[in-house]
Design an enzyme around this catalytic site. Structure first.
Site, PDB file in Angstrom:
ATOM      1  N   LYS A 150      63.278  41.316   6.610  1.00  0.00           N
ATOM      2  CA  LYS A 150      62.974  41.098   8.030  1.00  0.00           C
ATOM      3  C   LYS A 150      64.058  41.692   8.923  1.00  0.00           C
ATOM      4  O   LYS A 150      63.955  41.657  10.142  1.00  0.00           O
ATOM      5  CB  LYS A 150      62.811  39.604   8.305  1.00  0.00           C
ATOM      6  CG  LYS A 150      61.645  39.024   7.493  1.00  0.00           C
ATOM      7  CD  LYS A 150      61.012  37.857   8.142  1.00  0.00           C
ATOM      8  CE  LYS A 150      60.203  37.058   7.159  1.00  0.00           C
ATOM      9  NZ  LYS A 150      58.762  37.218   7.348  1.00  0.00           N
ATOM     10  N   CYS A 200      51.452  31.241   7.748  1.00  0.00           N
ATOM     11  CA  CYS A 200      52.163  30.267   6.888  1.00  0.00           C
ATOM     12  C   CYS A 200      52.716  29.106   7.699  1.00  0.00           C
ATOM     13  O   CYS A 200      53.811  28.589   7.408  1.00  0.00           O
ATOM     14  CB  CYS A 200      53.294  30.929   6.096  1.00  0.00           C
ATOM     15  SG  CYS A 200      52.707  32.062   4.849  1.00  0.00           S
ATOM     16  N   GLN A 207      63.734  34.408  11.379  1.00  0.00           N
ATOM     17  CA  GLN A 207      63.221  35.109  12.565  1.00  0.00           C
ATOM     18  C   GLN A 207      64.272  35.214  13.669  1.00  0.00           C
ATOM     19  O   GLN A 207      63.945  35.501  14.816  1.00  0.00           O
ATOM     20  CB  GLN A 207      61.971  34.390  13.108  1.00  0.00           C
ATOM     21  CG  GLN A 207      60.815  34.350  12.137  1.00  0.00           C
ATOM     22  CD  GLN A 207      60.204  35.725  11.864  1.00  0.00           C
ATOM     23  OE1 GLN A 207      60.444  36.701  12.585  1.00  0.00           O
ATOM     24  NE2 GLN A 207      59.417  35.815  10.806  1.00  0.00           N
ATOM     25  N   ASP A 230      66.924  27.817   9.062  1.00  0.00           N
ATOM     26  CA  ASP A 230      66.111  28.940   8.606  1.00  0.00           C
ATOM     27  C   ASP A 230      66.207  30.015   9.691  1.00  0.00           C
ATOM     28  O   ASP A 230      65.583  29.898  10.749  1.00  0.00           O
ATOM     29  CB  ASP A 230      64.661  28.484   8.394  1.00  0.00           C
ATOM     30  CG  ASP A 230      63.754  29.659   8.034  1.00  0.00           C
ATOM     31  OD1 ASP A 230      64.248  30.797   7.956  1.00  0.00           O
ATOM     32  OD2 ASP A 230      62.545  29.409   7.855  1.00  0.00           O
TER      33      ASP A 230
HETATM   34  N1  PMP Z   1      60.871  31.227   7.376  1.00  0.00           N
HETATM   35  C1  PMP Z   1      60.335  31.891   8.394  1.00  0.00           C
HETATM   36  C2  PMP Z   1      60.537  31.372   9.779  1.00  0.00           C
HETATM   37  C3  PMP Z   1      59.600  33.047   8.146  1.00  0.00           C
HETATM   38  O1  PMP Z   1      59.065  33.721   9.163  1.00  0.00           O
HETATM   39  C4  PMP Z   1      59.435  33.499   6.823  1.00  0.00           C
HETATM   40  C5  PMP Z   1      58.623  34.742   6.498  1.00  0.00           C
HETATM   41  N2  PMP Z   1      57.429  34.865   7.206  1.00  0.00           N
HETATM   42  C6  PMP Z   1      60.031  32.767   5.801  1.00  0.00           C
HETATM   43  C7  PMP Z   1      60.738  31.646   6.113  1.00  0.00           C
HETATM   44  C8  PMP Z   1      59.893  33.161   4.356  1.00  0.00           C
HETATM   45  O2  PMP Z   1      60.453  34.403   4.133  1.00  0.00           O
HETATM   46  P1  PMP Z   1      60.204  35.149   2.736  1.00  0.00           P
HETATM   47  O3  PMP Z   1      58.742  35.147   2.510  1.00  0.00           O
HETATM   48  O4  PMP Z   1      60.776  36.510   2.964  1.00  0.00           O
HETATM   49  O5  PMP Z   1      60.953  34.379   1.694  1.00  0.00           O
END
Ligand code: PMP
Length: 406
Positions: free
Chosen positions: A226, A364, A203, A200
């Site tokens: 992002k 989250c 970030q 993932d």
């Molecule tokens: N993984 C990480 C580490 C994130 O920071 C985020 C968004 N905060 C996501 C996944 C999910 O991204 P999205 O909501 O744009 O699908």
């Protein structure tokens, strides 16, 4: 400093405003980044000059839109150095990319005794899709815990991997702790046990260069919003050998070769995983965002953002009432902290009155909060358009908030 931040800021119209009577200090970049004018202009260009549905058209506008969308795919491919454009799937975002992999692997490769390892510092979007499979009796989710600094222990990974481990799903950078995981080493360990790895990079992609061939990751996901691109578009990179074997995630137009009531055959990569009209306008916008980032250079961005993070971390550490959450040796962009005298929400509200945008809450990542026994954190996250002077404003604002609540 290898670039002029004041010049860079001129590219971002939104930064010019005042909020609550103060110049906006936008430190919520880990949640979403602001858009340079050329990305906004690109979206307007598509809608005003060549908006038409892609791929099936014989007419000129459709061909222009299709060419621009496929150019974006090539831009993404080059940006992460994927071997082939067929390995670049456009999705709605990182969340959908992970759900795609989970759903597709779940259909064919996972069963009740399979195990998927995820770290304790994952965003919910890299935990819950695997739990949904677990609920269907298709896998077991195995937690890889971090230590109190927010670092993962590689020796523990070796212990967690069993003959049943079918995937390791792990963030490159934690959106709450800022930890930069030693992803190359992690992938090497997993591969030495024949375990594929989903990274993932939500970030990470906006902070330093990523080369998927060098990392040798099997899957990598990120969201366009992002990395200075539009919302509603994301990327799934997957090694072609994997994507070829995996069944489709959603059914519909674009993803088929032929359809009949006797049976349907599927399109080739990458279209097999892109059912329905793609978000071609924002995909084109994402390509523009990546070209913009390239024009500044991720190496320059990384060096400058590191200066910001170091400066901010040093400042925060002088406020004795604050406790930093996430003190790993290698961190990117993110500074999280708590105060005994005030709830994160209260600190965030005071900062907002001063025009400073930070995020408060669990980000989250509730398991991280459970690890530390806290309700949430205040999180400041930086981008290359932020200034040292803004950190000074933030620092003064924090001192004021602490004084009020003490
Ligand atoms: N993984 C990480 C580490 C994130 O920071 C985020 C968004 N905060 C996501 C996944 C999910 O991204 P999205 O909501 O744009 O699908």
């Amino acid at each position: 400093m290898s670039f002029d931040v004041n010049e860079i800021r001129k590219d971002f119209p939104i930064l010019e405003q005042t909020v609550n009577g103060r110049p906006l200090v936008y430190f919520d970049n880990a949640a979403t980044t602001q858009k340079p004018r050329r990305v906004i202009d690109k979206i307007v260009e598509v809608y005003t000059q060549y908006n038409a549905n892609v791929h099936r058209g014989v007419h000129t506008l459709s061909n222009r839109a299709t060419t621009a969308m496929e150019e974006s795919r090539k831009t993404v491919q080059a940006f992460i150095n994927a071997e082939s454009e067929r390995e670049i799937i456009f999705t709605r975002g990182a969340t959908e990319s992970i759900n795609l992999v989970a759903n597709s692997l779940g259909q064919k490769y996972l069963s009740a005794d399979s195990e998927v390892i995820v770290s304790e510092m994952e965003h919910h979007s890299n935990i819950v899709p695997w739990q949904l499979l677990e609920n269907q009796g298709k896998t077991k989710v195995v937690k890889w815990a971090f230590d109190d600094r927010g670092e993962l222990n590689l020796a523990e990974l070796e212990e967690l991997i069993t003959d049943q481990t079918k995937l390791l799903a792990i963030c490159y950078v934690s959106n709450t702790l800022g930890t930069i995981n030693p992803i190359e080493q992690i992938i090497a360990i997993a591969h030495s046990h024949n375990v594929p790895v989903l990274v993932d990079a939500s970030q990470a992609i906006q902070h330093f260069p990523i080369d998927v061939q060098q990392l040798d990751c099997d899957f990598l996901v990120f969201s366009g919003h992002k990395i200075y691109g539009p919302t509603g578009v994301g990327v799934l990179y997957g090694k072609e050998q994997w994507l070829n074997q995996m069944p489709p995630y959603q059914g519909g137009g674009e993803m088929i070769e032929t359809v009949s009531f006797g049976g349907t055959t599927f399109n080739q990569l990458p279209y097999k995983f892109e059912a329905g009209t793609p978000n071609y306008v924002d995909i084109i916008g994402l390509g523009e965002a990546l070209r913009y980032v390239n024009s500044i250079g991720l190496e320059n961005i990384a060096a400058y953002e590191n200066e910001l993070l170091k400066y901010a971390t040093d400042k925060i550490q002088t406020i004795s009432e604050l406790r930093q959450i996430g003190t790993a040796e290698r961190r990117a962009s993110v500074l999280s902290f708590v105060a005994d005298c005030a709830h994160p929400f209260d600190i965030g509200s005071i900062l907002d009155k001063l025009g400073i945008a930070v995020r408060t809450g669990t980000h989250c990542t509730e398991p991280i909060m459970q690890h530390f026994g806290i309700p949430g954190t205040v999180r400041a996250s930086f981008a290359f358009y932020n200034k040292i002077e803004e950190i000074d404003v933030f620092y003064e604002g924090l001192k004021r908030a602490i004084k009020m609540f003490k």
